[in-house]
Scaffold this motif. Structure first.
Motif, mmCIF file in Angstrom:
data_model
loop_
_atom_site.group_PDB
_atom_site.id
_atom_site.type_symbol
_atom_site.label_atom_id
_atom_site.label_comp_id
_atom_site.label_asym_id
_atom_site.label_seq_id
_atom_site.Cartn_x
_atom_site.Cartn_y
_atom_site.Cartn_z
ATOM 1 N N PRO A 147 0.942 -0.994 0.069
ATOM 2 C CA PRO A 147 -0.240 0.239 -0.342
ATOM 3 C C PRO A 147 0.559 0.956 -0.275
ATOM 4 O O PRO A 147 0.715 2.434 -0.533
ATOM 5 N N TYR A 148 1.979 0.955 0.477
ATOM 6 C CA TYR A 148 2.370 2.678 0.319
ATOM 7 C C TYR A 148 3.388 2.721 -1.141
ATOM 8 O O TYR A 148 3.392 3.815 -1.381
ATOM 9 N N MET A 159 9.990 -5.028 -9.061
ATOM 10 C CA MET A 159 9.765 -4.718 -10.682
ATOM 11 C C MET A 159 7.967 -4.943 -11.106
ATOM 12 O O MET A 159 7.502 -4.099 -12.072
ATOM 13 N N VAL A 160 7.182 -6.326 -11.215
ATOM 14 C CA VAL A 160 6.664 -6.667 -11.929
ATOM 15 C C VAL A 160 5.485 -5.550 -10.980
ATOM 16 O O VAL A 160 4.698 -5.283 -11.940
ATOM 17 N N PHE A 161 5.379 -5.678 -10.205
ATOM 18 C CA PHE A 161 4.706 -4.917 -9.666
ATOM 19 C C PHE A 161 4.301 -4.041 -9.887
ATOM 20 O O PHE A 161 3.223 -3.404 -9.826
ATOM 21 N N ARG A 162 5.597 -3.227 -8.899
ATOM 22 C CA ARG A 162 5.822 -1.820 -9.981
ATOM 23 C C ARG A 162 4.897 -0.965 -10.863
ATOM 24 O O ARG A 162 4.729 -0.281 -11.102
ATOM 25 N N MET A 163 6.017 -1.750 -12.320
ATOM 26 C CA MET A 163 5.348 -1.545 -13.342
ATOM 27 C C MET A 163 3.586 -1.586 -13.674
ATOM 28 O O MET A 163 2.705 -1.148 -14.015
ATOM 29 N N ALA A 164 3.059 -2.512 -12.823
ATOM 30 C CA ALA A 164 1.841 -2.361 -12.941
ATOM 31 C C ALA A 164 1.074 -1.671 -11.964
ATOM 32 O O ALA A 164 0.338 -0.879 -12.334
ATOM 33 N N ALA A 165 1.303 -2.108 -10.673
ATOM 34 C CA ALA A 165 0.284 -1.161 -10.142
ATOM 35 C C ALA A 165 0.586 0.414 -9.748
ATOM 36 O O ALA A 165 -0.062 1.410 -9.607
ATOM 37 N N PRO A 167 -3.741 -4.456 -5.434
ATOM 38 C CA PRO A 167 -4.612 -5.968 -5.498
ATOM 39 C C PRO A 167 -4.016 -6.407 -7.511
ATOM 40 O O PRO A 167 -3.575 -7.430 -7.957
ATOM 41 N N ILE A 168 -3.624 -5.985 -8.202
ATOM 42 C CA ILE A 168 -3.715 -5.601 -9.333
ATOM 43 C C ILE A 168 -2.349 -6.003 -9.674
ATOM 44 O O ILE A 168 -1.655 -6.998 -10.418
ATOM 45 N N GLY A 169 -1.587 -5.267 -8.942
ATOM 46 C CA GLY A 169 0.039 -5.647 -9.605
ATOM 47 C C GLY A 169 0.851 -6.771 -9.017
ATOM 48 O O GLY A 169 1.554 -7.506 -9.314
ATOM 49 N N THR A 170 -0.279 -6.837 -7.614
ATOM 50 C CA THR A 170 -0.208 -8.100 -7.028
ATOM 51 C C THR A 170 -0.709 -9.532 -7.753
ATOM 52 O O THR A 170 0.468 -10.516 -7.955
ATOM 53 N N GLY A 226 -3.763 -10.829 1.172
ATOM 54 C CA GLY A 226 -3.370 -9.470 1.022
ATOM 55 C C GLY A 226 -3.743 -8.451 0.287
ATOM 56 O O GLY A 226 -2.944 -7.292 0.399
ATOM 57 N N MET A 227 -4.083 -8.972 -0.850
ATOM 58 C CA MET A 227 -4.862 -7.852 -1.930
ATOM 59 C C MET A 227 -5.478 -7.094 -1.363
ATOM 60 O O MET A 227 -5.557 -6.310 -1.489
ATOM 61 N N VAL A 228 -6.326 -7.589 -0.531
ATOM 62 C CA VAL A 228 -7.656 -7.195 0.324
ATOM 63 C C VAL A 228 -7.216 -6.568 1.266
ATOM 64 O O VAL A 228 -7.298 -4.612 1.115
ATOM 65 N N PHE A 229 -5.954 -6.805 2.344
ATOM 66 C CA PHE A 229 -5.468 -5.723 3.057
ATOM 67 C C PHE A 229 -4.514 -4.370 2.433
ATOM 68 O O PHE A 229 -4.781 -3.652 2.912
ATOM 69 N N THR A 230 -4.280 -4.940 0.886
ATOM 70 C CA THR A 230 -3.799 -3.788 0.444
ATOM 71 C C THR A 230 -4.389 -2.757 -0.418
ATOM 72 O O THR A 230 -3.982 -1.398 0.381
ATOM 73 N N ALA A 231 -5.816 -2.814 -0.757
ATOM 74 C CA ALA A 231 -6.356 -1.923 -0.407
ATOM 75 C C ALA A 231 -7.732 -1.528 0.556
ATOM 76 O O ALA A 231 -7.193 -0.209 0.087
ATOM 77 N N VAL A 232 -7.740 -2.181 1.442
ATOM 78 C CA VAL A 232 -7.823 -1.332 3.084
ATOM 79 C C VAL A 232 -7.223 -0.716 3.082
ATOM 80 O O VAL A 232 -7.518 0.700 3.783
#
Length: 172
Positions: A45-46, A85-91, A110-113, A138-144
């Motif tokens: 989330p950060y 890096m995949v997460f960074r590019m997408a998210a 969540p999309i990045g994950t 973790g995806m849900v926790f990230t969004a929240v």
């Protein structure tokens, strides 16, 4: 006039160093989960808030510096860096789009994950569904967390004059 640009550059460099250090620290902290393999990193989330507030190019530079530091410290492997890096590019690509929309920011992590898990499944040649299932909490926790962190993050960044939050909201 030239003095002001130098001062702004120094301020921005110092702020980026601090943002990088926080990303490194949060990347090393994993919160446990009741489900094995579903631990959660507060860096997700950060990272989304960071991309949305400073822009994609600057966020990517901060992320690359973070990965280099983590490799040097031995807290991440090349596999970790590829997935990050995949997460960074997408998210980051989603969160940094203008105008910044609340739904887009909430879905970016969540999309990045999900994208990172797809790449991980392909690299390891394993089924993707178990990896996505383990990542779902973790995806849900990230969004929240992103929903709570973003307004606070924008206020903090505005104090450091290194943000795009106000500019982005004015554009929308």
């Amino acid at each position: 006039m030239k003095h002001s640009n130098t001062s702004d550059s120094i301020r921005r460099l110092a702020l980026d160093g601090i943002l990088t250090a926080v990303l490194v620290l949060l990347g090393m902290i994993k919160l446990p989960s009741l489900i094995p393999g579903a631990e959660f990193q507060l860096s997700a989330p950060y990272a989304v808030c960071l991309a949305a507030s400073v822009g994609f190019r600057r966020y990517l530079g901060i992320g690359i510096c973070s990965s280099v530091i983590q490799l040097m410290l031995g807290t991440h492997t090349l596999w970790n860096v590829v997935i990050a890096m995949v997460f960074r590019m997408a998210a980051g690509g989603i969160a940094a789009k203008k105008p910044t929309g609340r739904v887009r920011i909430l879905l970016a992590g969540p999309i990045g994950t999900g994208c990172a898990r797809l790449v991980l499944a392909a690299l390891l040649q394993v089924p993707v569904i178990p990896l996505l299932a383990a990542a779902f909490p973790g995806m849900v926790f990230t969004a929240v967390c992103t929903a709570f962190f973003y307004p606070v993050f924008c206020r903090i960044m505005a104090q450091g004059r290194g943000d795009l939050c106000q500019k982005r909201e004015a554009d929308s």
